[in-house]
Write a protein that holds these residues in place. Sequence first.
Motif, PDB file in Angstrom:
ATOM      1  N   LYS A  68      35.912  42.554  39.058  1.00  0.00           N
ATOM      2  CA  LYS A  68      36.444  42.995  37.761  1.00  0.00           C
ATOM      3  C   LYS A  68      37.900  43.452  37.900  1.00  0.00           C
ATOM      4  CE  LYS A  68      33.126  42.537  34.794  1.00  0.00           C
ATOM      5  NZ  LYS A  68      33.286  41.670  33.656  1.00  0.00           N
ATOM      6  N   GLN A  69      38.231  44.110  38.993  1.00  0.00           N
ATOM      7  CA  GLN A  69      39.610  44.534  39.239  1.00  0.00           C
ATOM      8  C   GLN A  69      40.515  43.313  39.403  1.00  0.00           C
ATOM      9  OE1 GLN A  69      39.996  46.903  42.774  1.00  0.00           O
ATOM     10  NE2 GLN A  69      42.137  47.385  42.395  1.00  0.00           N
ATOM     11  N   LEU A  70      40.034  42.294  40.116  1.00  0.00           N
ATOM     12  CA  LEU A  70      40.810  41.059  40.292  1.00  0.00           C
ATOM     13  C   LEU A  70      40.985  40.337  38.960  1.00  0.00           C
ATOM     14  CD1 LEU A  70      42.133  39.121  42.358  1.00  0.00           C
ATOM     15  CD2 LEU A  70      39.900  37.997  42.538  1.00  0.00           C
ATOM     16  N   LEU A  71      39.944  40.322  38.126  1.00  0.00           N
ATOM     17  CA  LEU A  71      40.038  39.681  36.817  1.00  0.00           C
ATOM     18  C   LEU A  71      41.024  40.417  35.905  1.00  0.00           C
ATOM     19  CD1 LEU A  71      39.008  37.453  34.949  1.00  0.00           C
ATOM     20  CD2 LEU A  71      37.170  38.992  34.261  1.00  0.00           C
ATOM     21  N   GLY A 137      44.922  47.530  46.079  1.00  0.00           N
ATOM     22  CA  GLY A 137      43.539  47.768  46.452  1.00  0.00           C
ATOM     23  C   GLY A 137      42.751  46.512  46.787  1.00  0.00           C
ATOM     24  N   LEU A 138      43.353  45.344  46.635  1.00  0.00           N
ATOM     25  CA  LEU A 138      42.659  44.085  46.888  1.00  0.00           C
ATOM     26  C   LEU A 138      43.115  43.508  48.224  1.00  0.00           C
ATOM     27  CD1 LEU A 138      43.048  42.608  43.314  1.00  0.00           C
ATOM     28  CD2 LEU A 138      40.954  43.488  44.334  1.00  0.00           C
ATOM     29  N   SER A 139      42.162  43.124  49.048  1.00  0.00           N
ATOM     30  CA  SER A 139      42.537  42.560  50.351  1.00  0.00           C
ATOM     31  C   SER A 139      42.529  41.034  50.266  1.00  0.00           C
ATOM     32  CB  SER A 139      41.558  43.027  51.433  1.00  0.00           C
ATOM     33  OG  SER A 139      40.260  42.583  51.161  1.00  0.00           O
ATOM     34  N   GLY A 140      43.485  40.431  50.940  1.00  0.00           N
ATOM     35  CA  GLY A 140      43.577  38.975  50.972  1.00  0.00           C
ATOM     36  C   GLY A 140      43.946  38.362  49.637  1.00  0.00           C
ATOM     37  N   LEU A 141      44.763  39.053  48.850  1.00  0.00           N
ATOM     38  CA  LEU A 141      45.142  38.579  47.521  1.00  0.00           C
ATOM     39  C   LEU A 141      46.066  37.368  47.626  1.00  0.00           C
ATOM     40  CD1 LEU A 141      45.022  39.074  44.457  1.00  0.00           C
ATOM     41  CD2 LEU A 141      46.988  40.563  44.719  1.00  0.00           C
ATOM     42  N   LEU A 159      43.679  33.683  40.704  1.00  0.00           N
ATOM     43  CA  LEU A 159      43.872  34.602  41.820  1.00  0.00           C
ATOM     44  C   LEU A 159      42.628  34.603  42.693  1.00  0.00           C
ATOM     45  CD1 LEU A 159      45.461  37.728  40.066  1.00  0.00           C
ATOM     46  CD2 LEU A 159      46.623  35.890  41.282  1.00  0.00           C
ATOM     47  N   GLY A 160      42.843  34.816  43.974  1.00  0.00           N
ATOM     48  CA  GLY A 160      41.737  34.904  44.923  1.00  0.00           C
ATOM     49  C   GLY A 160      41.904  36.131  45.792  1.00  0.00           C
ATOM     50  N   ALA A 161      40.792  36.693  46.220  1.00  0.00           N
ATOM     51  CA  ALA A 161      40.800  37.856  47.113  1.00  0.00           C
ATOM     52  C   ALA A 161      39.520  37.827  47.933  1.00  0.00           C
ATOM     53  CB  ALA A 161      40.907  39.152  46.323  1.00  0.00           C
TER      54      ALA A 161
END
Length: 190
Positions: A68-71, A137-141, A159-161
């Motif tokens: 949800k944070q990535l979205l 806060g997202l790793s591998g963004l 986006l990918g993480a």
Amino acid sequence: MTAAAVRSWLTRLTRLRQLTRLTQLAVARRGAAGESGQIMLLTLAYALIALSLVLVIASASAVHLERKQLLALADGAALDAADAIDLDLFYGADEADSVLAVSGDGAAGVGGVVPLSDDAVRRAVAQHIQLAPSAAGLSGLVVGEPTGSPDGVTAQVTLGAVARPPLIPWVLVGWSDGIALSVTSTARAG
């Protein structure tokens, strides 16, 4: 029946009752001792199952919240990219190529909207990710494909993480390197 036969019969009956009573006591003692501690093992097994269930649900919730944070970050980047202007396209190399050239009906550009370009969308996404505090806060963004403008009016951002659940129980050992997340968001200019 004689009195001796009756006494013999009563003696046998008394012995049989005594034997039955002793057998019942032995079975009761053996049964109580045989089940001693089994409820503790059952309670321990149920506690371990409940703890495993809690750990799996907590890990799944953490992955869902990270998605949800990535979205939300992709939505913000798409909105920012939909407002992006490709300055080369806007001003143009010469006045004939410029979208500032007003058409006969007084509208600038194609239908009054400055068209988006893939490069302008990618630049806006990169800038948005650098400035967004939630990106830390997202790793591998990573910015994935397709990111750009498929029709000149819509900004599409992928986006990918990698989500790493904080509680890795034995059920999730296969995903201990992380779970790949990918989201796509679109926004229209205009």
